[in-house]
Write a protein that holds these residues in place. Structure first.
Motif, mmCIF file in Angstrom:
data_model
loop_
_atom_site.group_PDB
_atom_site.id
_atom_site.type_symbol
_atom_site.label_atom_id
_atom_site.label_comp_id
_atom_site.label_asym_id
_atom_site.label_seq_id
_atom_site.Cartn_x
_atom_site.Cartn_y
_atom_site.Cartn_z
ATOM 1 N N SER A 30 -3.497 4.787 0.131
ATOM 2 C CA SER A 30 -2.682 6.001 0.118
ATOM 3 C C SER A 30 -1.658 5.896 -1.003
ATOM 4 C CB SER A 30 -2.034 6.275 1.473
ATOM 5 O OG SER A 30 -1.989 5.125 2.273
ATOM 6 N N TYR A 70 1.813 5.652 -1.352
ATOM 7 C CA TYR A 70 3.008 6.478 -1.501
ATOM 8 C C TYR A 70 4.231 5.607 -1.730
ATOM 9 C CZ TYR A 70 -0.246 9.253 1.328
ATOM 10 O OH TYR A 70 -1.358 9.856 1.811
ATOM 11 N N TYR A 128 5.271 11.697 -0.799
ATOM 12 C CA TYR A 128 4.167 12.404 -0.163
ATOM 13 C C TYR A 128 4.717 13.107 1.059
ATOM 14 C CZ TYR A 128 -0.125 12.861 2.631
ATOM 15 O OH TYR A 128 -1.167 13.323 3.401
ATOM 16 N N TYR A 175 7.161 4.677 4.994
ATOM 17 C CA TYR A 175 6.399 5.766 5.620
ATOM 18 C C TYR A 175 7.108 6.184 6.905
ATOM 19 C CZ TYR A 175 1.972 8.358 5.780
ATOM 20 O OH TYR A 175 1.009 9.325 5.715
ATOM 21 N N SER A 191 0.845 -1.178 0.000
ATOM 22 C CA SER A 191 0.000 0.000 0.000
ATOM 23 C C SER A 191 0.895 1.248 0.000
ATOM 24 C CB SER A 191 -0.893 -0.021 1.228
ATOM 25 O OG SER A 191 -1.674 1.132 1.270
ATOM 26 N N VAL A 192 1.916 1.230 0.866
ATOM 27 C CA VAL A 192 2.883 2.326 0.920
ATOM 28 C C VAL A 192 4.277 1.701 0.979
ATOM 29 C CG1 VAL A 192 3.787 4.190 2.357
ATOM 30 C CG2 VAL A 192 1.319 3.939 2.073
ATOM 31 N N SER A 242 -1.749 19.246 -2.420
ATOM 32 C CA SER A 242 -3.067 18.806 -2.007
ATOM 33 C C SER A 242 -3.802 20.013 -1.442
ATOM 34 C CB SER A 242 -2.892 17.731 -0.941
ATOM 35 O OG SER A 242 -4.069 17.037 -0.786
ATOM 36 N N GLY A 272 6.507 8.210 2.077
ATOM 37 C CA GLY A 272 5.643 9.171 2.756
ATOM 38 C C GLY A 272 6.382 9.735 3.961
#
Lengths: 293, 471, 294
Positions: free
Chosen positions: B263, B265, B290, B242, B238-239, B342, B268
């Motif tokens: 998400s 990334y 991100y 992080y 998913s990421v 964003s 992140g």
């Protein structure tokens, strides 16, 4: 061979053919005679099953609307002018239509030879002259020796010489025993090709009679056929009517009945009215105008 | 009356069952040896490895031959437990499997499989609660938590393969978890199908040459400082990486590929500080990088250099709070949005060039007449469509369509409705900075040639059929 | 001209008219041949291939040799190109087909042969479809080869999907073109209408939907459903779905589609495209055989 019963075709409010009934026996040759707009082309399109109509037409027993393919298989058709794709070759065109008629494309050479186009087989259709195009159309129409030939004003866009040659070719190739229906407003063609004449006026079949009778009915004298620029025809007609001539419009100009010895008189009238005559021709028999235009 | 009695009885029995049930369950568990024995001491019969351990002296090397051992272990003295051949420790689907409570223990070469699935008890394949453990070359299979280090500083976790249970992501455990494990080395492990690989409150950790795929977070840092993350590959998570509330982080030479979860990334950063992101390959993620509230203080600018950030939906996404980052000398290639903010923030407080050096932008339209390697015009980014997408994300549906082009065109033609440039790079690079090569390029090339040839042949064949030389 | 024996014809021959399939094949072959010989065919092919190359070249210039691939700007650019060029090509080709034959007087002449109107229409459709596919395959294929040659190859699977789906899009637009052609009296009107339809599909509907999404705050479901009305969008969504296996790049609506329908999307897109191919063509055939002028 061709049977038409009470054929009626309307375009909107305009009735192009009204209750026309006509029978052609096998081997018979019938001319459709009438002015432009009389309904000749429409009737021919009905016979070919190209347009829907009320009534019934059969070719060799096949209903043209219900069994159009079978009916048209029996017909060779020559239009006033064929239009092809620019790039299509002559031989290629013949082969293409051979296939559509369910024939082997091999017959193309022979078909072209028959109308004297062998030397032009490798040309493109657009490179042909008007007369050659019509001969090509005839070659295609005769592919597979169809029992019926349908011709629609086939000489209308040809000059006098081309016309003569083409009619001679038709006479020779149409052959004995082939049923022929052709539209024309040319008395000379009718005289050469037709056994019977069906006269059409405003969509009605006014009379159907043997050719000899039809010609006789046109009376004595001669008819001048004057070729005129289109915009001037109506003016020329009024000028001639004013001078006492019974002038009639036809597809390319005016038909003017004249008595022998006065054939130049119409020219004088037109010269005074300042209307140039492009071309003229003396047609053997005179039409009595009230019946036949 | 009778009815009432019956009802009361039923309720009573049900209540009793509800009270007793869990107790029975806890005692007997699903399968033979309950999770309890190891935690509570030797209340059950010891397995073979257990007996060997009981008999071993501290400091001994205990070698275990190949075989399947259905037992739960507790290593409470400093020994080196080493598998000779394919030794499999099977937890039978309950509880933890190996628990290390003494310092200086080595566990090497085992296959450990089949833990319980109790997320509250955090059933783990290997749990360490003492310093200086070495967990090496083990294969962990069908486990809830993989390697769980609690207050085990100076440990080494190397060369393990950790594969989770095929559970829904919400019911998985962490493949690797470090809790207060300073100076630990995590190297050469492969983690897949787990939840996270996560560091909590661990300082000075080195995470090197690991691979993580199909997890939630490839690597997750919480309050962990001075961590070096180098040469890892995190893909299809998913990421990728992080960082949260962590400071002094080096992220160097990693490959972050196709991390596209909710998400999604590649990297992140949330309230991270003093970090450096260099030489990474960041490809095909939803967002390459991100940035949320990082760097957290003004101690040092956030450094992004020599990264290749390509084919992501967005190369960089900055939250409006992000300030003080320096993005210099990176390749930004074909990201659908190269850089975006964003919400309706601005990027004023971040820099995209420094001195004579900016970044390579694949969408730069200028040229370099003086051949100094730097474009003669400033690279400015503003696109009306991106602006609209920021406001209405559902408009992304119209990406790649002529309508999008039309909107962009209008934006360019009518300065009145043109959004302000998002950022500028005064010295955009004309050529990319050293690009890493991806494996498979050659195969793609051959395939591309072949499929192209097939297409051309098909087209040419059709034309030959139609064009027919014969007349 | 040689002296010929005059054929002693008229016994009604036992010859049978060619089958529907044969007639369609005959017409299709001629149509394909005609198309290939025209300038538009080569112009479009050339334009398609060179624009495709330009698009891939520009976007590959960055990746130079790294072999990074993904649904990046290369594929996106090609998608965009297909969306612009293929519908224009197919719509105008379809629109001028029947109408220009009618104008040249060729329609009546061909229909006077033993062939039905439906056979003629389908034959022309198949032939033009073939020509369009040739154009697409040459364009994308050349593009693919040259990109590989230059060391910036595009994914072969993506290219094959793209070509196949572009063909479907071309067929759908060709159907629509035929419908226009059957209805229009003159070929200039037909082509004009086709260009108008092209503008509407390429820009009009999407822009209107975007406006709608902003003004009416359409839910993603409605937005998705409405966008499927446009065959160009169906092509785009389908190729994205096929190449990327997910539409999540398209934001909330794409995520919704992927999560709600998953692999079923192939069916949905296929059905939409199929409807766009079949419906206008069937309608065109019905109108043509019932009441179209000559």
């Amino acid at each position: 061979m061709i049977l038409a019963e009470r054929v009626t075709k309307r375009f909107g409010r305009n009735t192009a053919v009204r209750e026309a009934s006509l029978t052609l026996g096998a081997g018979e040759s019938v001319a459709l005679w009438g002015a432009n707009g009389a309904g000749k082309t429409t009737l021919i399109r009905c016979v070919l099953g190209l347009i829907r109509f009320r009534g019934r037409i059969t070719i060799g027993g096949h209903d043209v609307l219900r069994r159009g393919k079978a009916a048209r298989l029996l017909i060779g058709y020559v239009p006033q002018e064929i239009g092809f794709h620019d790039e299509l070759g002559v031989r290629e065109a013949v082969r293409h239509f051979s296939r559509l008629k369910g024939l082997a494309p091999r017959g193309a050479e022979e078909a072209l030879d028959r109308v004297g186009l062998s030397d032009h087989a490798s040309k493109r259709v657009r490179e042909l002259s008007g007369g050659m195009k019509q001969r090509l159309a005839l070659a295609i129409a005769l592919l597979g020796d169809p029992p019926v030939l349908v011709l629609d004003e086939v000489t209308a866009s040809l000059d006098a010489v081309g016309r003569g040659e083409f009619v001679a070719l038709l006479k020779r190739l149409s052959g004995a025993g082939r049923t022929m229906l052709f539209a024309s407003h040319r008395i000379d063609e009718i005289g050469v090709l037709a056994e019977r004449v069906a006269a059409l006026d405003k969509g009605r079949l006014t009379s159907v009679m043997p050719c000899r009778e039809f010609l006789a009915g046109l009376g004595a004298g001669e008819v001048l056929h004057l070729a005129l620029p289109a915009p001037l025809r109506e003016r020329a007609r009024s000028a001639l009517m004013g001078a006492g001539f019974d002038a009639r419009l036809n597809g390319v100009g005016l038909l003017v009945p004249v008595t022998t010895g006065r054939k130049a008189a119409p020219f004088r009238v037109l010269a005074e009215a300042n209307i140039p005559v492009d071309d003229f021709e003396v047609v053997g028999v005179a039409a009595r105008a009230e019946e036949h235009t | 009356m009778a009815t009432r009695l019956v009802i009361t009885g039923v309720i009573g029995v049900a209540a009793l069952g509800a009270l007793i049930g869990p107790a029975i369950g806890a005692g007997s568990s699903d399968h033979a040896p309950p999770a309890a024995p190891i935690e509570r001491g030797a209340s059950g019969p010891l397995g073979e490895i257990g007996r060997r351990l009981r008999d071993a002296a501290p400091g001994a090397v205990v070698e275990i031959p190949a075989g399947v051992y259905r037992e739960h272990l507790r290593i409470d003295k400093p020994v080196r437990l080493i598998a000779v051949g394919a030794a499999i420790i099977d937890g039978g689907g309950s509880g933890d499997i190996v628990e290390i409570t003494a310092p200086d223990v080595t566990l090497k070469g085992f296959t450990v499989r089949n833990t319980g699935i109790d997320l509250d008890k955090e059933n783990a394949a290997i749990r360490v609660t003492a310093p200086r453990a070495t967990i090496e070359a083990n294969t962990l299979d069908d486990i809830l938590f993989g390697i769980d280090l609690r207050e085990a500083p100076d440990s080494r976790v190397t060369g393990n393969r950790i594969g989770g249970k095929p559970l829904d992501i919400a019911r998985r455990g962490d493949g690797l978890r470090l809790w207060r494990c300073d100076r630990t080395l995590v190297e050469g492990n492969t983690i897949h199908s787990g939840r996270d690989a996560i560091l909590w409150y661990s300082t000075g950790v080195v995470v090197r040459d690991n691979r993580g795929h199909d997890c939630r977070y490839g690597l997750h840092l919480m309050f962990s400082d001075e961590v070096t993350i180098i040469g890892n590959e995190f893909s299809r998570n998913s990421v990728g990486i992080y960082l949260m509330y962590s400071t002094g982080i080096e992220i160097v030479g990693n490959r972050l590929l196709r991390n596209r979860g909710p998400s999604g990334y590649g990297v992140g950063l949330k309230e991270a500080d003093r970090f450096s992101v260099r030489d990474n390959l960041i490809v095909g993620n939803r967002a390459g990088v991100y940035i949320d509230g990082s760097p957290f203080t003004e101690a040092r600018p956030g450094e992004f250099s020599a990264n290749t950030i390509a084919y992501n939906d967005a190369g960089f996404i900055f939250l409006p709070s992000a300030r003080g980052n320096e993005v210099v000398g990176n390749n930004l290639i074909d990201n659908i949005a190269q850089v975006s903010v964003s919400g309706r923030g601005s990027l004023e407080a971040n820099r995209f060039w420094k001195g004579e050096r900016g970044n390579f932008w694949s969408d730069y339209t200028g040229y370099d007449q003086d051949h100094d390697g730097v474009g003669d015009f400033v690279h400015e980014s503003y696109t009306l469509f991106e602006n609209l997408m920021d406001r209405r994300p559902s408009l992304r549906l119209f990406l790649f369509s002529p309508a999008q082009q039309a909107v962009e065109f209008v934006g360019r033609a009518l300065p009145a409705i043109r959004p302000e440039p998002l950022f500028t790079d005064e010295v955009p690079l004309m050529r990319p900075v050293a690009l890493p090569a991806l494996a498979g390029a050659r195969a793609t090339r051959v395939g591309s040639l072949l499929s192209g040839a097939a297409l051309v042949l098909a087209g040419a064949g059709l034309i030959a059929l139609g064009g027919g030389v014969r007349r | 001209m040689t002296a010929l024996p005059i054929a002693l014809v008229p016994v009604v021959s036992a010859r049978r008219a060619p089958s529907t399939a044969r007639n369609i094949a005959t017409v299709a072959r001629r149509e394909l041949r005609d198309a290939v010989r025209t300038r538009w065919f080569w112009l479009y092919t050339l334009a398609f291939a060179s624009l495709g190359l330009a698009v891939s070249f520009v976007s590959a210039a960055g990746a130079g040799g790294a072999g990074l691939s993904g649904f990046g700007r290369t594929t996106a650019g090609l998608t965009n190109l297909v969306l612009l060029v293929v519908p224009l090509m197919a719509l105008t080709a379809g629109a001028s087909s029947i109408a220009s034959d009618r104008e040249r007087g060729m329609l009546a002449y061909i229909l006077a042969q033993p062939i039905t109107r439906t056979e003629l229409l389908l034959g022309k459709y198949v032939g033009l479809g073939g020509a369009l596919f040739g154009c697409i395959a040459l364009g994308i294929g050349a593009c693919s080869i040259i990109m590989a040659w230059m060391g910036a190859p595009s994914s072969p699977v993506a290219m094959l999907w793209m070509s196949g789906l572009a063909l479907l899009l071309a067929l759908a637009m060709l159907s629509l073109g035929f419908l226009i052609s059957v209805l229009a009296r003159r070929s200039s009107v037909a082509v004009g209408t086709a260009i108008f339809v092209w503008l509407t599909l390429a820009f009009g509907t999407d822009l209107a939907l975007m406006g709608g999404a902003i003004a009416l705050r359409l839910r993603v479901q409605s937005l998705l459903a409405l966008s499927l009305v446009n065959p160009l969008q169906v092509f785009k969504l389908w190729s994205l779905h096929a190449i990327e296996a997910s539409l999540d790049v398209l934001g909330p609506a794409g995520l919704y589609a992927t999560e709600e329908y998953g692999r079923g999307l192939h069916l949905i897109f296929g059905a939409c495209m199929g409807a766009w191919i079949a419906a206008p063509l069937v309608l065109a055939a019905l109108l043509f055989s019932r009441r179209s002028p000559l």
